[in-house]
Each structure stands twice: as structure tokens, then as C-alpha cells.
Write a protein that holds these residues in place. Structure first.
Motif, PDB file in Angstrom:
ATOM      1  N   LEU A  81      -3.076   1.263 -16.628  1.00  0.00           N
ATOM      2  CA  LEU A  81      -3.510  -0.107 -16.929  1.00  0.00           C
ATOM      3  C   LEU A  81      -2.437  -1.115 -16.548  1.00  0.00           C
ATOM      4  O   LEU A  81      -2.737  -2.239 -16.127  1.00  0.00           O
ATOM      5  CB  LEU A  81      -3.847  -0.225 -18.419  1.00  0.00           C
ATOM      6  CG  LEU A  81      -5.106   0.528 -18.866  1.00  0.00           C
ATOM      7  CD1 LEU A  81      -5.290   0.410 -20.371  1.00  0.00           C
ATOM      8  CD2 LEU A  81      -6.331   0.005 -18.148  1.00  0.00           C
ATOM      9  N   ALA A  82      -1.172  -0.736 -16.682  1.00  0.00           N
ATOM     10  CA  ALA A  82      -0.094  -1.646 -16.286  1.00  0.00           C
ATOM     11  C   ALA A  82      -0.154  -1.921 -14.795  1.00  0.00           C
ATOM     12  O   ALA A  82       0.012  -3.067 -14.350  1.00  0.00           O
ATOM     13  CB  ALA A  82       1.254  -1.059 -16.672  1.00  0.00           C
ATOM     14  N   GLY A  83      -0.401  -0.857 -14.008  1.00  0.00           N
ATOM     15  CA  GLY A  83      -0.559  -1.051 -12.561  1.00  0.00           C
ATOM     16  C   GLY A  83      -1.706  -2.004 -12.294  1.00  0.00           C
ATOM     17  O   GLY A  83      -1.620  -2.903 -11.442  1.00  0.00           O
ATOM     18  N   ALA A 134      -5.922  20.146 -15.663  1.00  0.00           N
ATOM     19  CA  ALA A 134      -5.069  19.726 -16.778  1.00  0.00           C
ATOM     20  C   ALA A 134      -3.656  19.415 -16.304  1.00  0.00           C
ATOM     21  O   ALA A 134      -2.939  18.650 -16.925  1.00  0.00           O
ATOM     22  CB  ALA A 134      -5.020  20.802 -17.860  1.00  0.00           C
ATOM     23  N   VAL A 135      -3.249  20.060 -15.213  1.00  0.00           N
ATOM     24  CA  VAL A 135      -1.941  19.762 -14.636  1.00  0.00           C
ATOM     25  C   VAL A 135      -2.181  19.024 -13.328  1.00  0.00           C
ATOM     26  O   VAL A 135      -3.042  19.423 -12.552  1.00  0.00           O
ATOM     27  CB  VAL A 135      -1.138  21.055 -14.395  1.00  0.00           C
ATOM     28  CG1 VAL A 135       0.209  20.730 -13.780  1.00  0.00           C
ATOM     29  CG2 VAL A 135      -0.989  21.818 -15.688  1.00  0.00           C
ATOM     30  N   ALA A 136      -1.428  17.960 -13.118  1.00  0.00           N
ATOM     31  CA  ALA A 136      -1.655  17.150 -11.926  1.00  0.00           C
ATOM     32  C   ALA A 136      -1.375  17.957 -10.681  1.00  0.00           C
ATOM     33  O   ALA A 136      -0.351  18.641 -10.607  1.00  0.00           O
ATOM     34  CB  ALA A 136      -0.745  15.931 -11.959  1.00  0.00           C
ATOM     35  N   ILE A 147      -2.404   0.569  -5.995  1.00  0.00           N
ATOM     36  CA  ILE A 147      -2.073   1.928  -5.552  1.00  0.00           C
ATOM     37  C   ILE A 147      -1.350   2.678  -6.659  1.00  0.00           C
ATOM     38  O   ILE A 147      -1.634   3.845  -6.936  1.00  0.00           O
ATOM     39  CB  ILE A 147      -1.197   1.849  -4.276  1.00  0.00           C
ATOM     40  CG1 ILE A 147      -2.040   1.323  -3.119  1.00  0.00           C
ATOM     41  CG2 ILE A 147      -0.632   3.216  -3.937  1.00  0.00           C
ATOM     42  CD1 ILE A 147      -1.252   0.941  -1.899  1.00  0.00           C
ATOM     43  N   VAL A 148      -0.402   1.989  -7.343  1.00  0.00           N
ATOM     44  CA  VAL A 148       0.292   2.643  -8.454  1.00  0.00           C
ATOM     45  C   VAL A 148      -0.715   3.049  -9.523  1.00  0.00           C
ATOM     46  O   VAL A 148      -0.660   4.155 -10.072  1.00  0.00           O
ATOM     47  CB  VAL A 148       1.365   1.706  -9.034  1.00  0.00           C
ATOM     48  CG1 VAL A 148       1.921   2.261 -10.329  1.00  0.00           C
ATOM     49  CG2 VAL A 148       2.478   1.504  -8.035  1.00  0.00           C
ATOM     50  N   GLY A 149      -1.663   2.150  -9.802  1.00  0.00           N
ATOM     51  CA  GLY A 149      -2.659   2.425 -10.838  1.00  0.00           C
ATOM     52  C   GLY A 149      -3.485   3.663 -10.527  1.00  0.00           C
ATOM     53  O   GLY A 149      -3.940   4.359 -11.437  1.00  0.00           O
ATOM     54  N   CYS A 150      -3.687   3.963  -9.230  1.00  0.00           N
ATOM     55  CA  CYS A 150      -4.505   5.113  -8.846  1.00  0.00           C
ATOM     56  C   CYS A 150      -3.832   6.431  -9.192  1.00  0.00           C
ATOM     57  O   CYS A 150      -4.496   7.462  -9.330  1.00  0.00           O
ATOM     58  CB  CYS A 150      -4.773   5.092  -7.347  1.00  0.00           C
ATOM     59  SG  CYS A 150      -5.851   3.763  -6.868  1.00  0.00           S
ATOM     60  N   ALA A 151      -2.504   6.446  -9.239  1.00  0.00           N
ATOM     61  CA  ALA A 151      -1.810   7.724  -9.315  1.00  0.00           C
ATOM     62  C   ALA A 151      -1.322   8.063 -10.706  1.00  0.00           C
ATOM     63  O   ALA A 151      -0.947   9.200 -10.964  1.00  0.00           O
ATOM     64  CB  ALA A 151      -0.614   7.713  -8.355  1.00  0.00           C
ATOM     65  N   LYS A 152      -1.304   7.088 -11.613  1.00  0.00           N
ATOM     66  CA  LYS A 152      -0.708   7.333 -12.923  1.00  0.00           C
ATOM     67  C   LYS A 152      -1.647   8.142 -13.811  1.00  0.00           C
ATOM     68  O   LYS A 152      -2.846   7.865 -13.880  1.00  0.00           O
ATOM     69  CB  LYS A 152      -0.395   5.995 -13.607  1.00  0.00           C
ATOM     70  CG  LYS A 152       0.735   5.244 -12.946  1.00  0.00           C
ATOM     71  CD  LYS A 152       2.060   5.889 -13.269  1.00  0.00           C
ATOM     72  CE  LYS A 152       3.196   5.079 -12.664  1.00  0.00           C
ATOM     73  NZ  LYS A 152       4.481   5.726 -12.863  1.00  0.00           N
ATOM     74  N   ARG A 164       5.699   7.715  -8.573  1.00  0.00           N
ATOM     75  CA  ARG A 164       7.045   7.177  -8.844  1.00  0.00           C
ATOM     76  C   ARG A 164       7.068   5.671  -8.662  1.00  0.00           C
ATOM     77  O   ARG A 164       8.076   5.107  -8.266  1.00  0.00           O
ATOM     78  CB  ARG A 164       8.061   7.806  -7.891  1.00  0.00           C
ATOM     79  CG  ARG A 164       8.321   9.275  -8.142  1.00  0.00           C
ATOM     80  CD  ARG A 164       9.333   9.768  -7.136  1.00  0.00           C
ATOM     81  NE  ARG A 164      10.609   9.077  -7.336  1.00  0.00           N
ATOM     82  CZ  ARG A 164      11.663   9.664  -7.868  1.00  0.00           C
ATOM     83  NH1 ARG A 164      11.614  10.917  -8.227  1.00  0.00           N
ATOM     84  NH2 ARG A 164      12.788   8.998  -8.040  1.00  0.00           N
ATOM     85  N   ASP A 165       5.946   5.018  -8.951  1.00  0.00           N
ATOM     86  CA  ASP A 165       5.850   3.565  -8.822  1.00  0.00           C
ATOM     87  C   ASP A 165       6.181   3.107  -7.406  1.00  0.00           C
ATOM     88  O   ASP A 165       6.880   2.108  -7.229  1.00  0.00           O
ATOM     89  CB  ASP A 165       6.761   2.865  -9.825  1.00  0.00           C
ATOM     90  CG  ASP A 165       6.361   3.176 -11.243  1.00  0.00           C
ATOM     91  OD1 ASP A 165       5.158   3.213 -11.530  1.00  0.00           O
ATOM     92  OD2 ASP A 165       7.269   3.424 -12.068  1.00  0.00           O
ATOM     93  N   LEU A 166       5.697   3.878  -6.410  1.00  0.00           N
ATOM     94  CA  LEU A 166       5.965   3.544  -5.001  1.00  0.00           C
ATOM     95  C   LEU A 166       7.461   3.361  -4.748  1.00  0.00           C
ATOM     96  O   LEU A 166       7.873   2.490  -3.998  1.00  0.00           O
ATOM     97  CB  LEU A 166       5.193   2.292  -4.580  1.00  0.00           C
ATOM     98  CG  LEU A 166       3.680   2.504  -4.411  1.00  0.00           C
ATOM     99  CD1 LEU A 166       3.015   1.191  -4.000  1.00  0.00           C
ATOM    100  CD2 LEU A 166       3.403   3.562  -3.365  1.00  0.00           C
ATOM    101  N   LEU A 167       8.233   4.217  -5.398  1.00  0.00           N
ATOM    102  CA  LEU A 167       9.678   4.282  -5.160  1.00  0.00           C
ATOM    103  C   LEU A 167      10.400   2.972  -5.469  1.00  0.00           C
ATOM    104  O   LEU A 167      11.475   2.707  -4.948  1.00  0.00           O
ATOM    105  CB  LEU A 167       9.968   4.695  -3.698  1.00  0.00           C
ATOM    106  CG  LEU A 167       9.320   5.996  -3.268  1.00  0.00           C
ATOM    107  CD1 LEU A 167       9.635   6.256  -1.813  1.00  0.00           C
ATOM    108  CD2 LEU A 167       9.805   7.149  -4.120  1.00  0.00           C
ATOM    109  N   GLN A 168       9.811   2.152  -6.349  1.00  0.00           N
ATOM    110  CA  GLN A 168      10.460   0.856  -6.582  1.00  0.00           C
ATOM    111  C   GLN A 168      11.815   1.024  -7.266  1.00  0.00           C
ATOM    112  O   GLN A 168      12.780   0.352  -6.912  1.00  0.00           O
ATOM    113  CB  GLN A 168       9.552  -0.051  -7.400  1.00  0.00           C
ATOM    114  CG  GLN A 168       9.177   0.538  -8.752  1.00  0.00           C
ATOM    115  CD  GLN A 168       8.056  -0.228  -9.410  1.00  0.00           C
ATOM    116  OE1 GLN A 168       7.390  -1.012  -8.756  1.00  0.00           O
ATOM    117  NE2 GLN A 168       7.859   0.003 -10.693  1.00  0.00           N
ATOM    118  N   ASP A 169      11.857   1.952  -8.232  1.00  0.00           N
ATOM    119  CA  ASP A 169      13.137   2.151  -8.908  1.00  0.00           C
ATOM    120  C   ASP A 169      14.166   2.749  -7.957  1.00  0.00           C
ATOM    121  O   ASP A 169      15.340   2.381  -7.992  1.00  0.00           O
ATOM    122  CB  ASP A 169      12.966   3.069 -10.127  1.00  0.00           C
ATOM    123  CG  ASP A 169      12.299   2.325 -11.269  1.00  0.00           C
ATOM    124  OD1 ASP A 169      12.368   1.080 -11.263  1.00  0.00           O
ATOM    125  OD2 ASP A 169      11.698   2.980 -12.125  1.00  0.00           O
TER     126      ASP A 169
END
Lengths: 99, 631, 282
Positions: free
Chosen positions: B307-309, B536-538, B295-300, B550-555
């Protein structure tokens, strides 16, 4: 008379000598007072020897005299040396360790 | 041959030593020294592999005792290596991919004035990672484990002049400490339980220990694996770790180091097999991370973070497989190897793109790059097809087996895990297609940067493209090669053991379903990013998208759940320290000081005053003596 | 059991002398007087030793203590004690009180302890001294106490060497010759000629009287500094100076009749005065 009186005399002389050590400033006189205290002790030793009827007390008095002689030699040498550097014989002038 | 095992670790260690102490005079040749020693390690690995192929059965396990490390009564820690099929697989992956990435880095880091230091760290990493997989006891493994953590820290923070990189390095190190703590406690419990931490004695006595202790050891090992492999709940560091140079992301944070957790669980199979509760926890962690990373990979929009996701998600697959027990170990490792190929390829491709685009990482500023970078396009594309599990390519063979094994676990667990794995495959297809489309297809969207320099996309130099091509070959053929006559299965079976899983649904049906979700994910991505132009802008996006960005709010979760209470605790302790501890200490000091100040007045330096003190003291002594005699 | 009456009488008389001597030692201003008082006390103690059968110690007390050690003290007093009288004014705050408290307390404790001890009988030295006091002591010293005796020998040697080390002054450079000394004196502008003689009068001729300068004041240079430090200078008394001045005045008055009427009296007066005192001083 009971020879214990000699002991009272020794105690008195010792106390007078001690007072002199505490009161006088002249190093030589202080030293003399120390000698007085030693002599008082010797008197006590001699008297005890007599009370107990053996000579060990006299032997101790003898040793006291020898040690006192040694002490006087060194002590007077110190006083002379001190006087040379300070031009004073007052023990109060040797107060470098004061706060 | 056995004595060559030490040289496997020794070669890159020597390289690290030379490069890190050699000084400026090695600046011009240092990178080639690094490549040479890495390649030497690979050649030694290949020789040992050939030797191993020539043997059969248990003779394939080679051991090499170097020296006794800490010989203290019952505590016998040795520096000795064990090279079996599992270690061999890792050795070839690490040295092979490692060497390719060394070569790639020669080109990628060409402009960096600290290239020598970079290669020194890379060699250090190789040595530590090889130590990790070759150790024949947990203590030595732990040393390698910490070594790769150190190398990872140094390389993430390689550009330490960037505050973000320095922070990311610290974050990775600190989060890893939590996991490392778990592993170290696991080793202690192990020693307390079995009286040893060598693989042999521990595994042979595993079944005799109590269930509770085994579960504790298993869960602590899992905690260690979570830290190193970026699994939920210790996953937060991996995304930030992309601050490091791209070759580092490819080697350490995609292909090798982050798979150390999978190695640990597979290596400790004897313990996990005997502790079903711990095993279940492993599968749960794997399944949750699988979806989480996807899911994180889909949004970055940052290509490396996407790729990290993906890495997180794929390692989730491996952990899931490893948690399934003997039906999954082999497939976990197989997926690990194929993933090593295609994920390294993807990262190297991303690095190549960044190299051509002035280090731009925002995919919304790419677009249409296939015309400018044909080699990168083709190799990246092949790796892309491999990761989404396109039939015939590497990812297909390994991922499909994991999904089958998940269903084969049986019962409700099996259905849930299988469903999650299947869903994950669909999401994988979606986000990878998204990356592919946004980067290489569509119209060009790049704009001049702040200084007015228009990027001029160009193909990377040969030192970069050759490793990518080799990895692309691996991405395409490795899976098929491993599955041919179940060769990989037969290779690893003596070490990990294997039982054939019996799925409640037929294999054909699962394969068909996999292909369907694959097509669905692919199609959905095409509809969203292929058919219409990428803004060009998300866009603001849904709640889930915003959370995923936001990495699924992990931070945020970590901040609220751990950092804040920690801060309050610290503040409380500081207050306690200041008021109570310091109060007592300072009070004591002050009273002693005050007393001393008064006592000091006695020391007035006049010998006559001292004489008074002496006589006074004598009087007190005489009085005390008289009193004692009962006068 | 008690001692003979003669000894009791001797004790009571001499004990008073001893205490007086001790008090004198402590309270005399001059070190010489203190030393003499102490010598007196020591001689009394020697008599007590003899009376108590310690014949050897009694003699040693006189010969060694009163003779040798007190002489040593006197030598040092001569070396050092030039500054003479020691002020008895206390300079350390509270010292007198503390000393009195400690001294009295200690003395009272000692005497109380003695009074309390039951020492009502004594053995006497008749048996111990039967072979002679000196022989008895010698037997003990060279048998039981021989080790301590040897040690005291070492102690005496060490003390002698220590005293030499303490008082010895290393000569670090060659002694200056007579010639160099006189050259140095000239270079420093010090007094080159012999110092002026002390005061010499018609009726007085003594080293302890300073010579007078032309203006009638005493000259520092004319008397020995040691005498001045000891306070042993006999000053030219004010009375005598007044008499001198009067004499001069009279002679001036007598001369004034001739001279004052011709010249300015003031100037002539000063010149005459100078001449007059000059003549008187020489």
C-alpha cells in the motif's frame, strides 16, 4: 669636590642595601636593608635639591621619611605576627607559595 | 467567523498539550479527549465551511491575524491564517479523516499501554498539519511543515523498543531534512527576491521576477515537496515508515501529510506558472514516481508496504497533475481528496486484517479472509474498486481527469506523460487486485506462529469498523459528487485557476483506453494470483521483481551514491582533524605546557628570589632608559 | 664650581664610615649589630644633610630615623631576635650568583648613568634657604604639596591602626584564674613544685650555670630556657667535673682500706660513688 660624589655614594649605598635584601634571611635585617635603600634615595634627593637650587627634593625626602615610618610600623607588626605563628623570623620560612 | 480559524489549530494543539503533559492520570480518558478535540476541530471546520458556502467570490477568502511573530524592520513574520477554498478542502479532509482515524485508533491501540501518548502525538500532528494548510505566509507554513515532520517522526518510532521502528523514524526524519532544507532555502531566496514571504505579495509579484530566480525557487520548492511527499529521489523513507502503527500509516503516510507536497505546489501555482522549466521538472518527478511506486507495489508481500508503494504512485499522479499547470491543479487536489478517502480506507482495512491476524503483515500468510471479516472485506473491496478507477467510483473520476489532462499538455510531452499515466493505471489495477486476491480470496494459508498459536481471524470492534464504513462511503461517492456539474472545479477555480485542456485524442477514446488497461491489469493479476494458488514462500522471480522487492534498489543507490562518499569524506575529515587540527592544537598546548613547566620554577616561593627578579627587572629598565637616551 | 675643602674632607672621611656601616648592616650575623651599623650610617647621612643645607631634614633624620625608628627595630629585635645569630650560609641554589649579578649590574648601570650625566655645575641652596630652611619647607608643604601632606597624615593613621590590628590577639575565653591554672598543672602531671634552683657551688653561685644531678650530669630544668636559647649558659666545664670525680676517687681510695676488704668492692664502690656525688651536687 663636586657634589655629584654624594650621588655616587647614594648609588653605592642603594646597591649595598639591595644586595642585603637579596642575601639576608632574617626578616628584620632585610627590613633594615630596605631602610638603607630608602636613606640612599633620600641622600640623592637632598643632593639634587642642592644641585637644582630649590627645596622640592627636600620635600620629597621628607615625604619618604614619613612613608618609611608608616612602612616600618606595619612591617614590624607583620614580622612580630609572623614570628608568633612560626617561631621564626626567616623570610625563607614564608614560602607557602612555592611549587 | 474569521476568529474561529485560530481555534481550528488551537483545539488539537490543546489536546496535544493536555495529553503530553497530563501524565498517567489521563490514561483512562486520554484517548477520548484526543477524539473530542479532533472532532471539535472538525465541527469548527464544518461551521466555517457552511459560512463560506453562504458567501461568494472573493469574499470566501477569510483571514485571521493572531499576532506579529518576528517584526524586524523589513522582515515581518506574522502568525496569521488564510482560509480560502483550497485550505478549506484540506481542513475538511484533515479533520474529517483525522477524527475517523482517532476513533479507529481507540480500538486499534486498546492494548497499548502508551495509548495516551499516541493520541497526544496524533493531535500534535493535526495541529501542525492545519497550521501548514492555514498559514498565510511561507514561514508559518514552514513551521507547520516541520511540525508534521516531527509528529511523523514520533509516530513512526512510536514503538521505539523495536530497533527497526527507531531506525525507520530516523530515516524518515533525515530524508525529510533534505527536502526541508530545499524548502527553507526556497523561502530565503523568496525573501531576497520579493522582500516578503507572505502569499499575497509573493504571488502578485511572481511574474516580475527574473526567470532564473523563479526556476530556482520552483526547483527548491519541488525538492521540499519531494521530501515530504516521498517522490523520487527522496522516496526511500515511505516504505520503512510503515513500521509505525497502522492508523498512523493511514492518516499521515497516506491521506494527509504526504500530500503536503501537492498542496505546496498547488499553493505556489503563481510561481510555477511563471517558471515552465520548474513545472516540467515537477511533471517528470511525478511521472517517474508514478511508475516507480507502482512497480514497487507489485512486488511487496508486506500488505502495508504494498500500500505504501501505491501511495507513492498515487501521489505521483497528483504531482504530475500539479505540474501540468492550470489544466491540472484542480484534478490534483480532487485526486488528493478521493485518495485520502480510499487510501485511508485501505490502510484501516489492512490494520483490521492485522488486528485479526496477530499483527501478521505477510500477505502470503493471509488468504480467504472474506469469510472471517465481512465488514473489512466489503469496505476494503470498495476502496479497492475506487483506487483502480472502477467506473463510477471516486478514483475513476479523479484519475481519469488526470490522464486526460496529461494528454492535453500537448506535443511529445503530452503523449509521454499521458502514456505513463495510462500505464500506471494498468499497473495500479494489477497490484491492487493482487493485494485483494492474496488477502481475501483463495485458500487460507496462515500457519501457527513460533509459540504454536493459531491465528483466529475475527472482525474488528465497532470503533474500528465504523470509521472504515464511513470512509468506504467517501471512496464510493466522493468522486461522483465532486464531478456532478463540475462542482469541485467551480469550488476551487477562484484559488488555483483553471483552463480547460484540449486533448489531441478524444475524451471517449482515453476513457476507453483507461478501461482497457484496467481490464488488462485486473486480468493479469487474476491469472497469476486468482486462478492458481499463491505459494506460501515467494518465488525467486525475475530480475525486475527482485529489484522491486528491494524497493528498486533505492536504498542501495543511496548507500553507494551518498552514504559511502559521505563516510569517506567523514573519515578524511576525521583524519584531518586528528592529524592536522589536533596536531596544531595539541602541539600549541604541549609547548605552552612545557614552557609553563619551566617558568614554574621561577615561582619557588622565596621572597628573596622575587627580590632578585625585581632588581634584575629594574636594571633592565634602567639600561633600556639609558639606551633610549642614547648613552 | 665646587664645594669648600672642609666639606670635601668631611665627605671623604664620613663616606667611608657610611659605606662601612652599610656593609656592616648587610654582613653582621646578629641583628643587633646590624641595627647599630645602620644607625651609624644614618647619623653620617644626617651630617651630610646638614652639610648640604637640609637642616630640617638633618635634624629629623637623627630624631625620627636614628632615634625613633631604629629604637623600634631594636624593640622588635628584642622580641623576636632571641634565636640570635643568623647563618649566612646560602640555602637557595644560585641565589648568591643571581644577587651578585643583579646587584653589580644595577650598581654599575647607576654609576655609569651618573657619570655620563653632565652635572658639572650646581645651583646651591643659598637663595632657597635665604628665608630659613624650615620656613622654606613649610611654605612648600602647606602650599604646593598640601594635598600630599594630608594624604601622608591619613597614611600614618592607617599604618598605626594596621599595626594594632596585626598585633592584637583577641581573647576568646575568660582568662584562667590562679586556682584553675594550678589545678590544671596537677591534672597534667606537670611540675607542681617550684623548679629546682640553678647550680650553687662553694665558689660559684649563678643563674647561668645548671645544677648537677646525682650522677654528675647537668639538669635542664635548673636554668632559664631563654638563656639557653640565647646560648648564654655557662656550662659546667668538663675539667671541673673531672676534678670532682678525681676528688671522689681519692676519698674512696682512702676509705677503701677500711671497707673494701670486708665487702664486695664493686657494690660498695657504686653506693659510695652515688653518695659522694650527691653530697657534691647539693
Amino acid at each position: 669636590m663636586n657634589p655629584v660624589n654624594y650621588l655616587y655614594l647614594a648609588a653605592l649605598l642603594f646597591t649595598i642595601g639591595g644586595a642585603g635584601v637579596m642575601i639576608r634571611r632574617n626578616a628584620i635585617i632585610v627590613f633594615m636593608c630596605v631602610e638603607l635603600m630608602l636613606n640612599a634615595c633620600n641622600l640623592a634627593f637632598v643632593t639634587f635639591a642642592r644641585l637644582h637650587g630649590n627645596l622640592d627634593g627636600q620635600i620629597f625626602a621628607f615625604f619618604t621619611m614619613v612613608v618609611a615610618a608608616a612602612e616600618v610600623v606595619v612591617g614590624l607588626a607583620i614580622i612580630v605576627t609572623f614570628f608568633r605563628s612560626r617561631h621564626s623570623a626567616s623570610v625563607d620560612d614564608a614560602s607557602l607559595m612555592k611549587l | 467567523m474569521d476568529h474561529l480559524i485560530g481555534a481550528l489549530v488551537g483545539a488539537p494543539l490543546l489536546g496535544a498539550g493536555i495529553l503530553l503533559t497530563g501524565g498517567r492520570r489521563l490514561d483512562r480518558t486520554g484517548h477520548w479527549i484526543g477524539c473530542l478535540l479532533s472532532a471539535a476541530s472538525f465541527v469548527i471546520g464544518a461551521l466555517l465551511f457552511a459560512d463560506m458556502l453562504g458567501k461568494s467570490g472573493s469574499a470566501r477568502t477569510m483571514t485571521s491575524h493572531l499576532f506579529s511573530w518576528v517584526p524586524v524592520a523589513g522582515f515581518q513574520a506574522n502568525v496569521s491564517f488564510q482560509l480560502d477554498q483550497l485550505s478549506m478542502t484540506f481542513v475538511l479532509l484533515i479533520t474529517g479523516v483525522g477524527t475517523l482515524i482517532h476513533i479507529y485508533s481507540v480500538g486499534y491501540m486498546e492494548q497499548d499501554e502508551n495509548r495516551r501518548r499516541f493520541f497526544g502525538y496524533l493531535n500534535l500532528f493535526l495541529a501542525a498539519m492545519l497550521l501548514l494548510v492555514l498559514a498565510d505566509n511561507y514561514l508559518l507554513l514552514y513551521m507547520g511543515w516541520e511540525g508534521v515532520g516531527l509528529a511523523s517522526y514520533l509516530l513512526i518510532g512510536f514503538w521505539q523498543h523495536k530497533p527497526s521502528a527507531a531506525t525507520a523514524a530516523k530515516k524518515a526524519f533525515i530524508v525529510n531534512r533534505v527536502g526541508d532544507m530545499g524548502l527553507s532555502i526556497a523561502i530565503m531566496v523568496m525573501f531576497a527576491t520579493f522582500g516578503s514571504f507572505s502569499f499575497g505579495p509573493v504571488f502578485s509579484h511572481a511574474t516580475s521576477a527574473s526567470q532564473a530566480k523563479l526556476t530556482v525557487i520552483g526547483l527548491l520548492l519541488l525538492l521540499g515537496a519531494c521530501g515530504k511527499s516521498a517522490q523520487v529521489p527522496l522516496q526511500s523513507w515511505l516504505g520503512d515508515a510503515m513500521e509505525g502503527p497502522t492508523p498512523v500509516s493511514a492518516l499521515i503516510h497516506a491521506a494527509t501529510m504526504v500530500t503536503a507536497g501537492v498542496y505546496l505546489i498547488t499553493r505556489s501555482s503563481a510561481i510555477f506558472n511563471a517558471a515552465p522549466a520548474a513545472q516540467l521538472a515537477v511533471t517528470v518527478v511525478g511521472a517517474v514516481t508514478l511508475l516507480f511506486g507502482a512497480i514497487v507495489g507489485c512486488a511487496k508481500d508486506d500488505i502495508k508496504k504494498a500500500l505504501a508503494g501505491s501511495t507513492m504512485s498515487q501521489i505521483g499522479y497528483m504531482i504530475l497533475a500539479a505540474g501540468l499547470g492550470p489544466i491540472g491543479y484542480v484534478f490534483a487536489i480532487m485526486h488528493l481528496i478521493t485518495h485520502g478517502f480510499f487510501k485511508a480506507g485501505l490502510f484501516l482495512g489492512a490494520g483490521s486484517v492485522m488486528h485479526g491476524m496477530n499483527d501478521e503483515v505477510d500477505m502470503r500468510k493471509f488468504g480467504g479472509l472474506r469469510k472471517f471479516m465481512p465488514v473489512t472485506y466489503v469496505t476494503f473491496g470498495l476502496a479497492y474498486l475506487a483506487i483502480i478507477g472502477f467506473p463510477g467510483l471516486s478514483g475513476y473520476w479523479s484519475k481519469d481527469k488526470i490522464i486526460e489532462a496529461a494528454f492535453a499538455k500537448g506535443g511529445t510531452d503530452g503523449w509521454i506523460l499521458g502514456g505513463v499515466a495510462l500505464l500506471g493505471a494498468g499497473i495500479t489495477a494489477f497490484y491492487m487486485t493482487r493485494v485483494m486476491l492474496m488477502t481475501f480470496f483463495g485458500e487460507k494459508r496462515w500457519v501457527p506462529d513460533a509459540d504454536g498459536h493459531e491465528p483466529h481471524p475475527h472482525e474488528a470492534p465497532r470503533t474500528m469498523t465504523i470509521p472504515m464504513i464511513i470512509l468506504a462511503f467517501g471512496s464510493v461517492f466522493a468522486g461522483g459528487l465532486f464531478s456532478l456539474n463540475s462542482s469541485f472545479l467551480h469550488w476551487l477555480e477562484p484559488v488555483t485557476g483553471h483552463t480547460e485542456g484540449h486533448s489531441p485524442v478524444s475524451t471517449v477514446l482515453i476513457q476507453a483506453a483507461t478501461l482497457v488497461v484496467l481490464a488488462l491489469g485486473l486480468g493479469l493479476a487474476w491469472v497469476q494470483y486468482g486462478r492458481q494458488a499463491v505459494p506460501a514462500v515467494a518465488p525467486r522471480g525475475s530480475l525486475l521483481t527482485r529489484a522491486a522487492r528491494r524497493d528498486l534498489l533505492q536504498d542501495d543507490f543511496n548507500h553507494v551514491a551518498l552514504v559511502k562518499p559521505g563516510e569517506y569524506l567523514t573519515r578524511g575529515l576525521v583524519y584531518l582533524d586528528h592529524s592536522v587540527v589536533d596536531g596544531v592544537v595539541n602541539g600549541t598546548a604541549a609547548s605552552v605546557g612545557g614552557l609553563s613547566g619551566r617558568m614554574r620554577r621561577l615561582q619557588n616561593g622565596y621572597v628573596r628570589s622575587y627580590a632578585v627578579s625585581m632588581l634584575g627587572g629594574t636594571a633592565v629598565l634602567v639600561a633600556a632608559t639609558l639606551l633610549m637616551r642614547g648613552v | 664650581m665646587s664645594t669648600s675643602t672642609g666639606e670635601a674632607i668631611q665627605f671623604w672621611i664620613l663616606a667611608v664610615v657610611a659605606v662601612l656601616g652599610a656593609i656592616g648592616t648587610v654582613s653582621m650575623k646578629k641583628a643587633v649589630h646590624s641595627a647599630l651599623s645602620l644607625a651609624g650610617t644614618m647619623i653620617v647621612l644626617a651630617v651630610f644633610y646638614l652639610a648640604q643645607g637640609a637642616y630640617f631634614l638633618g635634624v629629623v633624620q637623627i630624631v625620627v630615623y636614628t632615634g625613633a625608628i631604629m629604637m623600634l627595630f631594636l624593640f622588635v629585635v628584642m622580641l623576636v631576635g632571641i634565636t640570635a645569630a643568623d647563618s649566612l650560609k646560602e640555602t637557595i641554589k644560585g641565589q648568591r650568583w643571581a644577587a651578585a649579578l643583579c646587584g653589580l649590574g644595577f650598581g654599575i648601570l647607576l654609576i655609569a648613568g651618573l657619570a655620563n650625566a653632565s652635572l658639572h655645575s650646581f645651583a646651591g641652596l643659598g637663595a632657597a634657604n635665604s628665608g630659613g630652611n624650615v620656613e622654606g619647607l613649610a611654605r612648600l608643604i602647606f602650599t604646593t604639596y598640601v594635598w600630599a601632606f594630608e594624604l601622608t597624615g591619613a597614611l600614618l593613621i592607617t599604618a598605626a591602626v594596621g599595626a594594632m590590628v596585626l598585633t592584637h590577639r583577641e581573647r576568646t575565653q575568660r582568662a584562667a584564674t590562679q586556682r584553675e591554672l594550678s589545678e590544671q598543672r596537677v591534672r597534667e602531671g606537670a611540675q607542681v613544685t617550684p623548679l629546682p634552683a640553678p647550680g650553687v657551688y662553694a665558689r660559684h653561685n649563678a643563674v647561668d650555670i645548671p645544677g648537677l644531678l646525682p650522677d654528675g650530669t647537668a639538669s635542664e630544668l635548673t636554668v632559664n630556657p631563654t638563656l639557653r636559647a640565647r646560648g648564654q649558659i655557662r656550662d659546667v666545664s668538663g675539667e671541673r667535673l673531672a676534678q670532682l670525680a678525681e676528688l671522689e676517687q681519692r676519698s674512696e681510695n682512702w676509705l677503701e682500706r677500711d671497707e673494701h676488704e670486708r665487702d664486695g668492692g664493686h657494690r660498695a664502690n657504686g653506693v659510695n660513688s652515688a653518695n659522694g656525688s650527691n653530697g657534691g651536687g647539693q
